[in-house]
Design a protein around this motif. Sequence first.
Motif, PDB file in Angstrom:
ATOM      1  N   LYS A 172       0.823  -1.204   0.000  1.00 45.26           N
ATOM      2  CA  LYS A 172       0.000   0.000   0.000  1.00 45.26           C
ATOM      3  C   LYS A 172       0.858   1.255   0.000  1.00 45.26           C
ATOM      4  O   LYS A 172       2.005   1.246   0.415  1.00 45.26           O
ATOM      5  N   ALA A 173       0.240   2.337  -0.446  1.00 38.13           N
ATOM      6  CA  ALA A 173       0.904   3.643  -0.458  1.00 38.13           C
ATOM      7  C   ALA A 173      -0.118   4.692  -0.068  1.00 38.13           C
ATOM      8  O   ALA A 173      -1.072   4.924  -0.798  1.00 38.13           O
ATOM      9  N   GLY A 174       0.073   5.330   1.073  1.00 40.22           N
ATOM     10  CA  GLY A 174      -0.838   6.385   1.501  1.00 40.22           C
ATOM     11  C   GLY A 174      -0.214   7.747   1.316  1.00 40.22           C
ATOM     12  O   GLY A 174       0.964   7.884   0.975  1.00 40.22           O
ATOM     13  N   ASP A 175      -1.004   8.783   1.566  1.00 44.58           N
ATOM     14  CA  ASP A 175      -0.502  10.146   1.428  1.00 44.58           C
ATOM     15  C   ASP A 175       0.594  10.451   2.437  1.00 44.58           C
ATOM     16  O   ASP A 175       1.403  11.343   2.238  1.00 44.58           O
ATOM     17  N   HIS A 176       0.608   9.714   3.535  1.00 46.50           N
ATOM     18  CA  HIS A 176       1.591   9.970   4.583  1.00 46.50           C
ATOM     19  C   HIS A 176       2.356   8.702   4.933  1.00 46.50           C
ATOM     20  O   HIS A 176       2.569   8.369   6.087  1.00 46.50           O
ATOM     21  N   GLY A 177       2.755   7.983   3.904  1.00 46.92           N
ATOM     22  CA  GLY A 177       3.543   6.791   4.127  1.00 46.92           C
ATOM     23  C   GLY A 177       2.701   5.532   4.123  1.00 46.92           C
ATOM     24  O   GLY A 177       1.656   5.476   3.501  1.00 46.92           O
ATOM     25  N   VAL A 178       3.149   4.506   4.845  1.00 45.27           N
ATOM     26  CA  VAL A 178       2.454   3.224   4.862  1.00 45.27           C
ATOM     27  C   VAL A 178       1.189   3.362   5.699  1.00 45.27           C
ATOM     28  O   VAL A 178       1.253   3.668   6.883  1.00 45.27           O
ATOM     29  N   PRO A 179       0.003   3.148   5.123  1.00 43.53           N
ATOM     30  CA  PRO A 179      -1.229   3.351   5.866  1.00 43.53           C
ATOM     31  C   PRO A 179      -1.560   2.185   6.779  1.00 43.53           C
ATOM     32  O   PRO A 179      -1.363   1.029   6.439  1.00 43.53           O
ATOM     33  N   GLY A 180      -2.062   2.499   7.959  1.00 42.18           N
ATOM     34  CA  GLY A 180      -2.623   1.475   8.815  1.00 42.18           C
ATOM     35  C   GLY A 180      -1.649   0.453   9.357  1.00 42.18           C
ATOM     36  O   GLY A 180      -2.067  -0.600   9.825  1.00 42.18           O
ATOM     37  N   GLY A 181      -0.353   0.705   9.290  1.00 39.01           N
ATOM     38  CA  GLY A 181       0.610  -0.242   9.846  1.00 39.01           C
ATOM     39  C   GLY A 181       0.757  -1.513   9.044  1.00 39.01           C
ATOM     40  O   GLY A 181       1.216  -2.535   9.544  1.00 39.01           O
ATOM     41  N   GLU A 182       0.364  -1.525   7.751  1.00 43.56           N
ATOM     42  CA  GLU A 182       0.510  -2.722   6.927  1.00 43.56           C
ATOM     43  C   GLU A 182       1.908  -2.768   6.295  1.00 43.56           C
ATOM     44  O   GLU A 182       2.823  -2.125   6.762  1.00 43.56           O
ATOM     45  N   ASN A 183       2.027  -3.559   5.195  1.00 41.40           N
ATOM     46  CA  ASN A 183       3.318  -3.794   4.548  1.00 41.40           C
ATOM     47  C   ASN A 183       4.282  -4.485   5.511  1.00 41.40           C
ATOM     48  O   ASN A 183       5.465  -4.160   5.585  1.00 41.40           O
ATOM     49  N   MET A 184       3.751  -5.449   6.254  1.00 44.83           N
ATOM     50  CA  MET A 184       4.551  -6.190   7.227  1.00 44.83           C
ATOM     51  C   MET A 184       4.621  -7.660   6.836  1.00 44.83           C
ATOM     52  O   MET A 184       3.713  -8.181   6.181  1.00 44.83           O
ATOM     53  N   MET A 185       5.671  -8.325   7.282  1.00 43.53           N
ATOM     54  CA  MET A 185       5.744  -9.787   7.177  1.00 43.53           C
ATOM     55  C   MET A 185       5.465 -10.402   8.547  1.00 43.53           C
ATOM     56  O   MET A 185       5.799  -9.814   9.584  1.00 43.53           O
ATOM     57  N   VAL A 186       4.842 -11.572   8.520  1.00 42.51           N
ATOM     58  CA  VAL A 186       4.636 -12.360   9.738  1.00 42.51           C
ATOM     59  C   VAL A 186       5.661 -13.481   9.714  1.00 42.51           C
ATOM     60  O   VAL A 186       5.615 -14.363   8.855  1.00 42.51           O
ATOM     61  N   ARG A 187       6.587 -13.457  10.638  1.00 44.54           N
ATOM     62  CA  ARG A 187       7.658 -14.440  10.649  1.00 44.54           C
ATOM     63  C   ARG A 187       7.196 -15.771  11.241  1.00 44.54           C
ATOM     64  O   ARG A 187       6.095 -15.889  11.764  1.00 44.54           O
ATOM     65  N   ASP A 188       8.064 -16.766  11.134  1.00 40.83           N
ATOM     66  CA  ASP A 188       7.704 -18.117  11.579  1.00 40.83           C
ATOM     67  C   ASP A 188       7.307 -18.159  13.048  1.00 40.83           C
ATOM     68  O   ASP A 188       6.485 -18.989  13.452  1.00 40.83           O
ATOM     69  N   ASP A 189       7.868 -17.267  13.871  1.00 34.64           N
ATOM     70  CA  ASP A 189       7.539 -17.276  15.298  1.00 34.64           C
ATOM     71  C   ASP A 189       6.309 -16.432  15.620  1.00 34.64           C
ATOM     72  O   ASP A 189       5.951 -16.261  16.791  1.00 34.64           O
ATOM     73  N   GLY A 190       5.650 -15.891  14.587  1.00 39.19           N
ATOM     74  CA  GLY A 190       4.429 -15.123  14.795  1.00 39.19           C
ATOM     75  C   GLY A 190       4.637 -13.640  14.994  1.00 39.19           C
ATOM     76  O   GLY A 190       3.666 -12.872  15.008  1.00 39.19           O
ATOM     77  N   THR A 191       5.883 -13.199  15.151  1.00 37.59           N
ATOM     78  CA  THR A 191       6.150 -11.769  15.296  1.00 37.59           C
ATOM     79  C   THR A 191       6.108 -11.093  13.928  1.00 37.59           C
ATOM     80  O   THR A 191       6.183 -11.755  12.885  1.00 37.59           O
ATOM     81  N   VAL A 192       5.984  -9.783  13.928  1.00 42.92           N
ATOM     82  CA  VAL A 192       5.897  -9.038  12.671  1.00 42.92           C
ATOM     83  C   VAL A 192       6.982  -7.972  12.613  1.00 42.92           C
ATOM     84  O   VAL A 192       7.487  -7.511  13.643  1.00 42.92           O
ATOM     85  N   ARG A 193       7.341  -7.636  11.402  1.00 43.62           N
ATOM     86  CA  ARG A 193       8.184  -6.455  11.161  1.00 43.62           C
ATOM     87  C   ARG A 193       7.843  -5.919   9.782  1.00 43.62           C
ATOM     88  O   ARG A 193       7.285  -6.628   8.937  1.00 43.62           O
ATOM     89  N   TYR A 194       8.162  -4.649   9.564  1.00 45.59           N
ATOM     90  CA  TYR A 194       7.931  -4.063   8.257  1.00 45.59           C
ATOM     91  C   TYR A 194       8.841  -4.700   7.212  1.00 45.59           C
ATOM     92  O   TYR A 194       9.999  -5.036   7.501  1.00 45.59           O
ATOM     93  N   PHE A 195       8.320  -4.864   5.996  1.00 50.98           N
ATOM     94  CA  PHE A 195       9.196  -5.169   4.874  1.00 50.98           C
ATOM     95  C   PHE A 195      10.153  -4.002   4.678  1.00 50.98           C
ATOM     96  O   PHE A 195       9.761  -2.835   4.781  1.00 50.98           O
ATOM     97  N   THR A 196      11.413  -4.299   4.389  1.00 51.47           N
ATOM     98  CA  THR A 196      12.328  -3.227   4.004  1.00 51.47           C
ATOM     99  C   THR A 196      11.988  -2.773   2.585  1.00 51.47           C
ATOM    100  O   THR A 196      11.211  -3.417   1.871  1.00 51.47           O
ATOM    101  N   VAL A 197      12.597  -1.690   2.172  1.00 53.50           N
ATOM    102  CA  VAL A 197      12.390  -1.205   0.806  1.00 53.50           C
ATOM    103  C   VAL A 197      12.831  -2.269  -0.196  1.00 53.50           C
ATOM    104  O   VAL A 197      12.131  -2.540  -1.188  1.00 53.50           O
ATOM    105  N   ARG A 198      13.958  -2.928   0.055  1.00 54.41           N
ATOM    106  CA  ARG A 198      14.430  -3.948  -0.890  1.00 54.41           C
ATOM    107  C   ARG A 198      13.490  -5.137  -0.930  1.00 54.41           C
ATOM    108  O   ARG A 198      13.212  -5.674  -2.006  1.00 54.41           O
ATOM    109  N   GLU A 199      13.005  -5.559   0.226  1.00 48.35           N
ATOM    110  CA  GLU A 199      12.051  -6.664   0.239  1.00 48.35           C
ATOM    111  C   GLU A 199      10.773  -6.287  -0.503  1.00 48.35           C
ATOM    112  O   GLU A 199      10.219  -7.088  -1.262  1.00 48.35           O
ATOM    113  N   SER A 200      10.305  -5.068  -0.302  1.00 45.98           N
ATOM    114  CA  SER A 200       9.116  -4.600  -1.020  1.00 45.98           C
ATOM    115  C   SER A 200       9.376  -4.549  -2.514  1.00 45.98           C
ATOM    116  O   SER A 200       8.496  -4.879  -3.320  1.00 45.98           O
TER     117      SER A 200
END
Length: 406
Positions: free
Chosen positions: A316-344
Motif C-alpha cells: 500500500k501507499a498512503g498520502d503519509h507513508g504506509v497506511p494502517g501499519g501494513e506492509n509487514m511480514m509475519v515471521r515463523d515465530d508469529g512476530t511481525v516487522r515491516y518489509f524493508t524497501v528492498r524486500e518490497s
Amino acid sequence: MKAVELFAGAGGLGMGLSLAGFEPLAVVEWDKWACDTIRENQRRDYPLVRNWPLHGGDVRDFNWDSIPGGIDLVAGGPPCQPFSMGGRHGAHGDKRDMFPATVDIVRRLQPRAFIVENVKGLTRSSFANYFQYILLQLEFPEVTLRGNETWADHLKRLQEVKTSGGAHGTGLTYNVIPTLVNAANYGIPQKRERVFMVGFRADLGIEWSFPRATHSFDALLHAQWVTGAYWEKHRIARHSRPAIPAQLEKRVARLASEPPPSREKPWRTVRDALWDVPDPRARKRHGFLNHNFQDGARVYPGHTGSPLDLPAKTLKAGDHGVPGGENMMVRDDGTVRYFTVRESARLQTFPDGFVFHGSWTETMRQLGNAVPVALGRIVAASVAEQLAEAAIRVRASERRDERSQA
C-alpha cells in the motif's frame, strides 16, 4: 517499437515495457521523488532506464507536438487516489483524476495501442457509470466533451455512438479490453488486484485477450500439502511445518484425490521471493541496497501483515507513508516487522540493482503505487506480439498489391 509512458512513477510499468522491446520517446512523471529515483538509476547507468527521456512535470503541460506521428504505444497508470479503497472516492469530481488527460493524449498521438492500469476500486458498483465512461472515451477518443456538457451527458452521447455502431462518423476508434487481474496469477509474489484497459486501434483488425494465467493457488496448495515439494525446496523439516489451515482441509483433500495441476505453477510466496535476503538487523554486511530495518510494526484488527507462505498482501501507499501499519511480514515465530524497501521491491519484482531515492516513507509510497515490473513485461510483450503480427499482415498485403500492379 516506439512508446510514450504517462504517470511513470518509479518506473515499474516502464521497465516492463523496455523488457518487452518498447523504446520510450517520452517518460513523464510529476512526482519529484519518483523522478529522483529514475535519475539516480540513470546516474548509476542502470541499463533499463539509462536512456529514458524523463520529463518531470504534469502530462497536461508536456509538448505532445514534439512526439512524431505513428507511435506504437501509450502506457500509464493515472493517479488512483480518486478510485482507491482508501481514498476519498471523488472520481470525476476529484482534481487528481487524470483519465481526461489520458484520453486527450491518446486522441493527439493516435497510437496503435495503449495500456492503462488502475486500482480494483475503479470497478466498484458505485463507480459503474464512470468506469463505463472511461472505457467509452478510450474507445471513441474523438467524441469529445462539449463546453456546456456534464460528464453524465457526455456518457449518454457516447453510449448512443456505441449502440449505433459508430455510425456518426467518430473517426479514430479503439477496441478496448478491460480485465481485472490478480498479479499472483502471473507469478508475482503479491495478491495485487488491478484493472488493465488495453486498446488496439480498430483499423488494425487485432483480436486480443489478456494473457492466460500461469500460476494458481491450487497449485501452491498441492505443492505444500499434497506433495510437500514446497517445504522441501525451502528445507523446512516435517516437524517445523505448519498444520493445514482448517478452512483449507476440504480443498486440500480434493486436490489430493485429483491429478496434479499441470498447466499452472504454484503461486509465488513471500518466502519464495525473499529466500536469500538476510534479516536487515543482521550485523554481517549483506550488500543489499535499500535494505534497512524500520521499527514500529504492530498488529491490530484488520492489519495483520503477510504470512511467509502465501503471496504478500497488496503493498500500500498512503498520502503519509504506509497506511494502517501494513506492509509487514509475519515471521515463523508469529512476530511481525515491516518489509524493508528492498524486500518490497522484490515483491514488486524490481531488480535488486535498481535503487530507490528518498526516505522510507517516500520510497514505500513509490513502491505501493508501482506496477510490478514482471507483470508489466507480460502485458507489454503480449501487446507487442500482436502489433508485430499486424505489421507483418499489412506488409504482406502491400506486397501482394505491388505484384498485382506489376
